[in-house]
Design a protein around this motif. Structure first.
Motif, PDB file in Angstrom:
ATOM      1  N   THR A   3       0.863  -1.297   0.074  1.00 39.03           N
ATOM      2  CA  THR A   3      -0.164  -0.079   0.110  1.00 39.03           C
ATOM      3  C   THR A   3       0.874   1.538   0.174  1.00 39.03           C
ATOM      4  O   THR A   3       0.338   2.296   0.200  1.00 39.03           O
ATOM      5  CB  THR A   3      -0.943   0.012   1.327  1.00 39.03           C
ATOM      6  OG1 THR A   3      -0.211  -0.093   2.132  1.00 39.03           O
ATOM      7  CG2 THR A   3      -2.054  -1.078   1.202  1.00 39.03           C
ATOM      8  N   ARG A   4       2.163   0.924  -0.192  1.00 44.34           N
ATOM      9  CA  ARG A   4       3.030   2.264  -0.227  1.00 44.34           C
ATOM     10  C   ARG A   4       2.767   3.206  -1.426  1.00 44.34           C
ATOM     11  O   ARG A   4       3.086   4.248  -1.509  1.00 44.34           O
ATOM     12  CB  ARG A   4       4.459   1.703  -0.380  1.00 44.34           C
ATOM     13  CG  ARG A   4       5.146   1.183   0.973  1.00 44.34           C
ATOM     14  CD  ARG A   4       6.409   0.747   0.459  1.00 44.34           C
ATOM     15  NE  ARG A   4       6.762   0.291   2.054  1.00 44.34           N
ATOM     16  CZ  ARG A   4       7.963   0.062   2.183  1.00 44.34           C
ATOM     17  NH1 ARG A   4       8.946  -0.059   1.377  1.00 44.34           N
ATOM     18  NH2 ARG A   4       8.340  -0.983   3.274  1.00 44.34           N
ATOM     19  N   ARG A   5       2.005   2.643  -2.495  1.00 46.03           N
ATOM     20  CA  ARG A   5       1.787   3.279  -3.828  1.00 46.03           C
ATOM     21  C   ARG A   5       0.620   4.301  -3.427  1.00 46.03           C
ATOM     22  O   ARG A   5       0.468   5.382  -4.066  1.00 46.03           O
ATOM     23  CB  ARG A   5       1.163   2.676  -4.799  1.00 46.03           C
ATOM     24  CG  ARG A   5      -0.271   1.938  -4.413  1.00 46.03           C
ATOM     25  CD  ARG A   5      -0.714   0.957  -5.542  1.00 46.03           C
ATOM     26  NE  ARG A   5      -2.199   0.277  -5.215  1.00 46.03           N
ATOM     27  CZ  ARG A   5      -2.037  -0.729  -4.398  1.00 46.03           C
ATOM     28  NH1 ARG A   5      -1.014  -1.479  -3.976  1.00 46.03           N
ATOM     29  NH2 ARG A   5      -3.091  -1.361  -4.123  1.00 46.03           N
ATOM     30  N   PHE A   6      -0.052   4.381  -2.177  1.00 47.64           N
ATOM     31  CA  PHE A   6      -0.811   5.374  -1.662  1.00 47.64           C
ATOM     32  C   PHE A   6      -0.108   6.536  -1.110  1.00 47.64           C
ATOM     33  O   PHE A   6      -0.811   7.502  -0.713  1.00 47.64           O
ATOM     34  CB  PHE A   6      -2.033   5.005  -0.772  1.00 47.64           C
ATOM     35  CG  PHE A   6      -2.731   3.863  -1.532  1.00 47.64           C
ATOM     36  CD1 PHE A   6      -3.535   4.106  -2.690  1.00 47.64           C
ATOM     37  CD2 PHE A   6      -3.048   2.508  -0.848  1.00 47.64           C
ATOM     38  CE1 PHE A   6      -4.211   3.220  -3.254  1.00 47.64           C
ATOM     39  CE2 PHE A   6      -3.818   1.630  -1.315  1.00 47.64           C
ATOM     40  CZ  PHE A   6      -4.377   1.764  -2.659  1.00 47.64           C
ATOM     41  N   GLY A   7       1.122   6.273  -0.590  1.00 52.63           N
ATOM     42  CA  GLY A   7       1.952   7.382   0.296  1.00 52.63           C
ATOM     43  C   GLY A   7       1.163   7.677   1.705  1.00 52.63           C
ATOM     44  O   GLY A   7       0.561   6.619   2.317  1.00 52.63           O
ATOM     45  N   ALA A   8       0.878   8.838   1.789  1.00 52.72           N
ATOM     46  CA  ALA A   8       0.111   9.253   3.234  1.00 52.72           C
ATOM     47  C   ALA A   8      -1.208   9.576   3.108  1.00 52.72           C
ATOM     48  O   ALA A   8      -1.976  10.218   4.019  1.00 52.72           O
ATOM     49  CB  ALA A   8       1.092  10.570   3.744  1.00 52.72           C
ATOM     50  N   ARG A   9      -1.774   9.291   1.790  1.00 56.03           N
ATOM     51  CA  ARG A   9      -3.150   9.471   1.330  1.00 56.03           C
ATOM     52  C   ARG A   9      -3.982   8.544   2.071  1.00 56.03           C
ATOM     53  O   ARG A   9      -3.602   7.410   2.367  1.00 56.03           O
ATOM     54  CB  ARG A   9      -3.448   9.417  -0.089  1.00 56.03           C
ATOM     55  CG  ARG A   9      -2.717  10.815  -0.654  1.00 56.03           C
ATOM     56  CD  ARG A   9      -2.849  10.834  -2.088  1.00 56.03           C
ATOM     57  NE  ARG A   9      -2.669   9.519  -2.691  1.00 56.03           N
ATOM     58  CZ  ARG A   9      -1.286   9.230  -3.636  1.00 56.03           C
ATOM     59  NH1 ARG A   9      -0.440  10.191  -3.412  1.00 56.03           N
ATOM     60  NH2 ARG A   9      -1.324   8.273  -4.038  1.00 56.03           N
ATOM     61  N   TYR A  10      -5.214   8.880   2.425  1.00 58.50           N
ATOM     62  CA  TYR A  10      -6.437   8.005   2.785  1.00 58.50           C
ATOM     63  C   TYR A  10      -6.474   7.449   4.275  1.00 58.50           C
ATOM     64  O   TYR A  10      -7.489   6.810   4.499  1.00 58.50           O
ATOM     65  CB  TYR A  10      -6.635   6.763   1.931  1.00 58.50           C
ATOM     66  CG  TYR A  10      -6.492   6.888   0.464  1.00 58.50           C
ATOM     67  CD1 TYR A  10      -7.278   8.078  -0.169  1.00 58.50           C
ATOM     68  CD2 TYR A  10      -5.276   6.722  -0.408  1.00 58.50           C
ATOM     69  CE1 TYR A  10      -7.322   8.333  -1.683  1.00 58.50           C
ATOM     70  CE2 TYR A  10      -5.423   6.960  -1.851  1.00 58.50           C
ATOM     71  CZ  TYR A  10      -6.547   7.996  -2.472  1.00 58.50           C
ATOM     72  OH  TYR A  10      -6.096   8.123  -3.623  1.00 58.50           O
ATOM     73  N   GLY A  11      -5.360   7.613   4.962  1.00 54.79           N
ATOM     74  CA  GLY A  11      -5.391   7.310   6.466  1.00 54.79           C
ATOM     75  C   GLY A  11      -5.036   5.826   6.472  1.00 54.79           C
ATOM     76  O   GLY A  11      -4.941   4.860   5.681  1.00 54.79           O
ATOM     77  N   SER A  12      -4.320   5.498   7.483  1.00 50.59           N
ATOM     78  CA  SER A  12      -3.751   4.267   8.170  1.00 50.59           C
ATOM     79  C   SER A  12      -4.596   3.163   7.966  1.00 50.59           C
ATOM     80  O   SER A  12      -4.360   1.943   7.319  1.00 50.59           O
ATOM     81  CB  SER A  12      -2.791   4.279   9.450  1.00 50.59           C
ATOM     82  OG  SER A  12      -3.845   4.400  10.308  1.00 50.59           O
ATOM     83  N   THR A  13      -5.797   3.318   8.338  1.00 50.00           N
ATOM     84  CA  THR A  13      -6.839   2.209   8.682  1.00 50.00           C
ATOM     85  C   THR A  13      -7.410   1.912   7.389  1.00 50.00           C
ATOM     86  O   THR A  13      -7.509   0.658   7.151  1.00 50.00           O
ATOM     87  CB  THR A  13      -8.080   2.933   9.396  1.00 50.00           C
ATOM     88  OG1 THR A  13      -7.757   3.441  10.716  1.00 50.00           O
ATOM     89  CG2 THR A  13      -9.231   1.716   9.876  1.00 50.00           C
ATOM     90  N   VAL A  14      -7.612   2.684   6.248  1.00 50.24           N
ATOM     91  CA  VAL A  14      -7.973   2.251   5.077  1.00 50.24           C
ATOM     92  C   VAL A  14      -6.906   1.590   4.288  1.00 50.24           C
ATOM     93  O   VAL A  14      -7.232   0.674   3.771  1.00 50.24           O
ATOM     94  CB  VAL A  14      -8.416   3.645   4.104  1.00 50.24           C
ATOM     95  CG1 VAL A  14      -8.700   3.173   2.871  1.00 50.24           C
ATOM     96  CG2 VAL A  14      -9.886   4.252   4.901  1.00 50.24           C
ATOM     97  N   ARG A  15      -5.749   2.185   4.458  1.00 50.29           N
ATOM     98  CA  ARG A  15      -4.398   1.474   3.904  1.00 50.29           C
ATOM     99  C   ARG A  15      -4.113   0.029   4.366  1.00 50.29           C
ATOM    100  O   ARG A  15      -4.088  -0.899   3.549  1.00 50.29           O
ATOM    101  CB  ARG A  15      -3.166   2.333   4.004  1.00 50.29           C
ATOM    102  CG  ARG A  15      -3.082   3.447   3.111  1.00 50.29           C
ATOM    103  CD  ARG A  15      -1.710   4.004   3.085  1.00 50.29           C
ATOM    104  NE  ARG A  15      -1.374   4.383   4.517  1.00 50.29           N
ATOM    105  CZ  ARG A  15      -1.248   5.193   5.010  1.00 50.29           C
ATOM    106  NH1 ARG A  15      -1.945   6.308   4.823  1.00 50.29           N
ATOM    107  NH2 ARG A  15      -0.578   5.291   6.405  1.00 50.29           N
ATOM    108  N   LYS A  16      -4.560  -0.244   5.770  1.00 46.51           N
ATOM    109  CA  LYS A  16      -4.346  -1.304   6.069  1.00 46.51           C
ATOM    110  C   LYS A  16      -5.511  -2.612   5.751  1.00 46.51           C
ATOM    111  O   LYS A  16      -5.380  -3.543   5.475  1.00 46.51           O
ATOM    112  CB  LYS A  16      -4.627  -1.375   7.759  1.00 46.51           C
ATOM    113  CG  LYS A  16      -3.169  -0.868   8.488  1.00 46.51           C
ATOM    114  CD  LYS A  16      -3.426  -0.725   9.974  1.00 46.51           C
ATOM    115  CE  LYS A  16      -2.370   0.227  10.449  1.00 46.51           C
ATOM    116  NZ  LYS A  16      -2.486   0.323  12.073  1.00 46.51           N
ATOM    117  N   ARG A  17      -6.726  -2.041   5.575  1.00 46.13           N
ATOM    118  CA  ARG A  17      -7.786  -2.810   5.171  1.00 46.13           C
ATOM    119  C   ARG A  17      -7.476  -3.230   3.541  1.00 46.13           C
ATOM    120  O   ARG A  17      -7.833  -4.110   3.285  1.00 46.13           O
ATOM    121  CB  ARG A  17      -9.047  -1.878   5.063  1.00 46.13           C
ATOM    122  CG  ARG A  17      -9.751  -1.874   6.351  1.00 46.13           C
ATOM    123  CD  ARG A  17     -11.194  -1.117   6.223  1.00 46.13           C
ATOM    124  NE  ARG A  17     -11.626  -0.968   7.520  1.00 46.13           N
ATOM    125  CZ  ARG A  17     -12.779  -0.186   7.734  1.00 46.13           C
ATOM    126  NH1 ARG A  17     -13.246   0.630   6.883  1.00 46.13           N
ATOM    127  NH2 ARG A  17     -13.049   0.018   9.038  1.00 46.13           N
TER     128      ARG A  17
END
Length: 81
Positions: A3-17
């Motif tokens: 999920t590194r492709r998202f960078g700091a966007r969308y929040g950690s919870t969304v990236r973990k999901r």
């Protein structure tokens, strides 16, 4: 998949999901037809065995949802009776 492709966007919870979903999607599962660990995700809800060519419908990102697994366990119990 990372999920590194998202960078700091969308929040950690969304990236973990997203990461959990992608791990489930990319994993190989056991084919119910030939019993080999070659069942792979093809499209949303469609699973294909790379060895025997068996196609099946399942959950969106897993071959069997929790509800489906529960249903089949109850069905097996009724068949025993």
């Amino acid at each position: 998949m990372s999920t590194r492709r998202f960078g700091a966007r969308y929040g950690s919870t969304v990236r973990k999901r997203v990461e959990k979903i992608e791990q489930k999607k990319k994993a190989r599962y056991t084919c119910p037809n030939c019993r080999k660990k070659t069942l792979e995700w093809e499209a949303v809800g469609i699973w294909v065995c790379r060895k025997c060519g068996f196609k099946m419908a399942g959950a969106a990102f897993e071959p069997m949802s929790d509800v489906g697994a529960k249903f089949f366990s109850v069905l097996r119990q009724y068949k025993k009776v």
